[in-house]
Enzyme design. Structure first.
Site, PDB file in Angstrom:
ATOM      1  N   SER A  14      57.833  61.315  49.377  1.00 30.01           N
ATOM      2  CA  SER A  14      57.069  61.873  50.498  1.00 30.01           C
ATOM      3  C   SER A  14      57.170  63.405  50.525  1.00 30.01           C
ATOM      4  O   SER A  14      56.213  64.080  50.912  1.00 30.01           O
ATOM      5  CB  SER A  14      57.516  61.268  51.837  1.00 30.01           C
ATOM      6  OG  SER A  14      58.816  61.677  52.169  1.00 30.01           O
ATOM      7  N   ASN A  15      58.305  63.949  50.079  1.00 29.51           N
ATOM      8  CA  ASN A  15      58.399  65.418  50.003  1.00 29.51           C
ATOM      9  C   ASN A  15      57.491  65.963  48.904  1.00 29.51           C
ATOM     10  O   ASN A  15      56.826  66.992  49.093  1.00 29.51           O
ATOM     11  CB  ASN A  15      59.849  65.855  49.760  1.00 29.51           C
ATOM     12  CG  ASN A  15      60.631  65.917  51.057  1.00 29.51           C
ATOM     13  OD1 ASN A  15      60.480  66.847  51.848  1.00 29.51           O
ATOM     14  ND2 ASN A  15      61.449  64.905  51.299  1.00 29.51           N
ATOM     15  N   ARG A  66      75.413  62.653  30.993  1.00 28.12           N
ATOM     16  CA  ARG A  66      74.675  63.593  31.843  1.00 28.12           C
ATOM     17  C   ARG A  66      74.213  64.838  31.069  1.00 28.12           C
ATOM     18  O   ARG A  66      73.108  65.334  31.265  1.00 28.12           O
ATOM     19  CB  ARG A  66      75.610  64.010  32.988  1.00 28.12           C
ATOM     20  CG  ARG A  66      74.940  64.544  34.212  1.00 28.12           C
ATOM     21  CD  ARG A  66      75.950  64.805  35.306  1.00 28.12           C
ATOM     22  NE  ARG A  66      76.444  63.585  35.894  1.00 28.12           N
ATOM     23  CZ  ARG A  66      75.780  62.864  36.805  1.00 28.12           C
ATOM     24  NH1 ARG A  66      74.590  63.261  37.208  1.00 28.12           N
ATOM     25  NH2 ARG A  66      76.291  61.769  37.295  1.00 28.12           N
ATOM     26  N   HIS A 110      67.880  68.545  51.710  1.00 29.32           N
ATOM     27  CA  HIS A 110      68.931  67.604  52.100  1.00 29.32           C
ATOM     28  C   HIS A 110      68.742  67.222  53.571  1.00 29.32           C
ATOM     29  O   HIS A 110      68.501  68.098  54.404  1.00 29.32           O
ATOM     30  CB  HIS A 110      70.307  68.239  51.885  1.00 29.32           C
ATOM     31  CG  HIS A 110      71.422  67.303  52.203  1.00 29.32           C
ATOM     32  ND1 HIS A 110      71.736  66.230  51.400  1.00 29.32           N
ATOM     33  CD2 HIS A 110      72.270  67.243  53.258  1.00 29.32           C
ATOM     34  CE1 HIS A 110      72.740  65.562  51.944  1.00 29.32           C
ATOM     35  NE2 HIS A 110      73.086  66.154  53.074  1.00 29.32           N
ATOM     36  N   VAL A 145      78.020  69.476  44.852  1.00 26.86           N
ATOM     37  CA  VAL A 145      77.013  68.660  45.551  1.00 26.86           C
ATOM     38  C   VAL A 145      76.494  69.367  46.808  1.00 26.86           C
ATOM     39  O   VAL A 145      77.284  69.788  47.668  1.00 26.86           O
ATOM     40  CB  VAL A 145      77.635  67.328  46.015  1.00 26.86           C
ATOM     41  CG1 VAL A 145      76.610  66.462  46.735  1.00 26.86           C
ATOM     42  CG2 VAL A 145      78.219  66.590  44.863  1.00 26.86           C
ATOM     43  N   ASP A 146      75.182  69.465  46.934  1.00 27.62           N
ATOM     44  CA  ASP A 146      74.531  70.005  48.132  1.00 27.62           C
ATOM     45  C   ASP A 146      75.135  71.334  48.598  1.00 27.62           C
ATOM     46  O   ASP A 146      75.332  71.568  49.795  1.00 27.62           O
ATOM     47  CB  ASP A 146      74.557  68.965  49.267  1.00 27.62           C
ATOM     48  CG  ASP A 146      73.725  67.736  48.907  1.00 27.62           C
ATOM     49  OD1 ASP A 146      72.660  67.899  48.290  1.00 27.62           O
ATOM     50  OD2 ASP A 146      74.151  66.617  49.224  1.00 27.62           O
ATOM     51  N   GLU A 175      61.295  68.018  57.009  1.00 32.89           N
ATOM     52  CA  GLU A 175      61.437  68.324  55.570  1.00 32.89           C
ATOM     53  C   GLU A 175      60.060  68.658  54.990  1.00 32.89           C
ATOM     54  O   GLU A 175      59.915  69.586  54.195  1.00 32.89           O
ATOM     55  CB  GLU A 175      62.007  67.121  54.812  1.00 32.89           C
ATOM     56  CG  GLU A 175      63.449  66.799  55.136  1.00 32.89           C
ATOM     57  CD  GLU A 175      63.995  65.673  54.261  1.00 32.89           C
ATOM     58  OE1 GLU A 175      63.203  64.940  53.644  1.00 32.89           O
ATOM     59  OE2 GLU A 175      65.229  65.535  54.203  1.00 32.89           O
TER      60      GLU A 175
HETATM   61  C1  GAR Z   1      64.765  63.047  51.576  1.00 35.82           C
HETATM   62  O1  GAR Z   1      65.114  62.759  52.900  1.00 35.82           O
HETATM   63  C2  GAR Z   1      65.746  64.038  50.993  1.00 35.82           C
HETATM   64  O2  GAR Z   1      66.240  64.932  51.942  1.00 35.82           O
HETATM   65  C3  GAR Z   1      66.846  63.113  50.512  1.00 35.82           C
HETATM   66  O3  GAR Z   1      66.142  62.037  49.946  1.00 35.82           O
HETATM   67  C4  GAR Z   1      64.951  61.815  50.694  1.00 35.82           C
HETATM   68  C5  GAR Z   1      63.818  61.623  49.720  1.00 35.82           C
HETATM   69  O4  GAR Z   1      62.647  61.225  50.378  1.00 35.82           O
HETATM   70  N1  GAR Z   1      67.694  63.789  49.559  1.00 35.82           N
HETATM   71  C6  GAR Z   1      69.029  63.665  49.570  1.00 35.82           C
HETATM   72  O5  GAR Z   1      69.631  62.925  50.318  1.00 35.82           O
HETATM   73  C7  GAR Z   1      69.731  64.533  48.545  1.00 35.82           C
HETATM   74  N2  GAR Z   1      71.128  64.597  48.816  1.00 35.82           N
HETATM   75  P1  GAR Z   1      61.235  61.277  49.630  1.00 35.82           P
HETATM   76  O6  GAR Z   1      61.428  60.566  48.278  1.00 35.82           O
HETATM   77  O7  GAR Z   1      60.331  60.481  50.527  1.00 35.82           O
HETATM   78  O8  GAR Z   1      60.827  62.697  49.467  1.00 35.82           O
END
Ligand code: GAR
Length: 224
Positions: A14-15, A66, A110, A145-146, A175
């Protein structure tokens, strides 16, 4: 000058969709060169195909470690001309070598107010902790991380008795606004780093209408 970006995502996307939409609307001055997912069947790949954006599945389980995966990923991204790497729900750590390959031009979103509640379940952990304000953060990526300098945050109040699904849905809507805005500031060359702190060069841009029930800082501008 538009910036060349690539999106990394593991799930729904969605982002990624909000970024594609802002580019299509002319609010975000960027060219989306490639969408990559590490998970077969990720919704983000469908979204990219629907928007005619080149996309690739690089299933991480097919690489021995990785380092090898990130080297292959960096290669693909460079081949497509990506300058900025936009992690949007990309649920993998990236290596220091990957970050060096893009000279720090890697961003992430995040679903919590960093540095509180990093990790895979930041949104759920904030709610379980009992915070009254949660939200989301767009930041540059560093190895831990983050972590990494913060570009923009939206603070979202937790409503009385609210469940995780409802809170996360509201955080997602923010977001979808702050990530394209952060990218547009980069495209405009308005973000400078002073150590960990970032400075946003002001312009005469009109502010976006202020929504109820949230604080976004720096404030969103017209179009976001
Ligand atoms: C989002 O809420 C993003 O902030 C989170 O995953 C989701 C993805 O949503 N990311 C994390 O938690 C990273 N630590 P999306 O696939 O619908 O964009």
């Amino acid at each position: 000058m538009p910036i060349n970006i690539a999106i990394l995502a593991s799930g729904n996307g969605s982002n990624a969709q909000s970024i594609m939409d802002k580019i299509a609307a002319g609010a975000l001055d960027a060219r989306l060169r490639l969408v990559v997912s590490n998970r077969p069947g990720a919704g983000v790949l469908e979204r990219a195909r629907a928007a005619n954006i080149p996309c690739e599945l690089l299933d991480h389980t097919l690489w021995p470690n990785r380092m090898a995966y990130d080297a292959a990923l960096a290669d693909v991204l460079k081949r497509h001309g990506a300058e900025y790497i936009v992690m949007a729900g990309y649920m993998r750590l990236v290596t220091a070598r990957f970050l060096r390959a893009f000279d720090g031009r890697v961003l992430n979103v995040h679903p919590a107010l960093l540095p509180s509640f990093p990790g895979l379940h930041g949104g759920a952990e904030a709610l379980a902790y009992g915070v009254t304000l949660s939200g989301c953060t767009v930041h540059f990526v560093e190895e831990a991380v983050d972590s990494g300098p913060v570009i923009i945050q939206a603070a979202v109040p937790v409503r009385a008795g609210e469940d995780l699904e409802s809170l996360m849905a509201r955080i997602h809507t923010f977001e979808h606004r702050i990530y394209p805005q952060a990218l547009q500031w980069l495209a405009q060359g308005r973000i400078t780093k002073k150590g960990r702190r970032l400075c946003l060069t002001p312009t005469g841009a009109k502010p976006a209408p202020r929504g109820r029930d949230c604080l976004i800082w720096p404030p969103l501008e017209e179009g976001f």
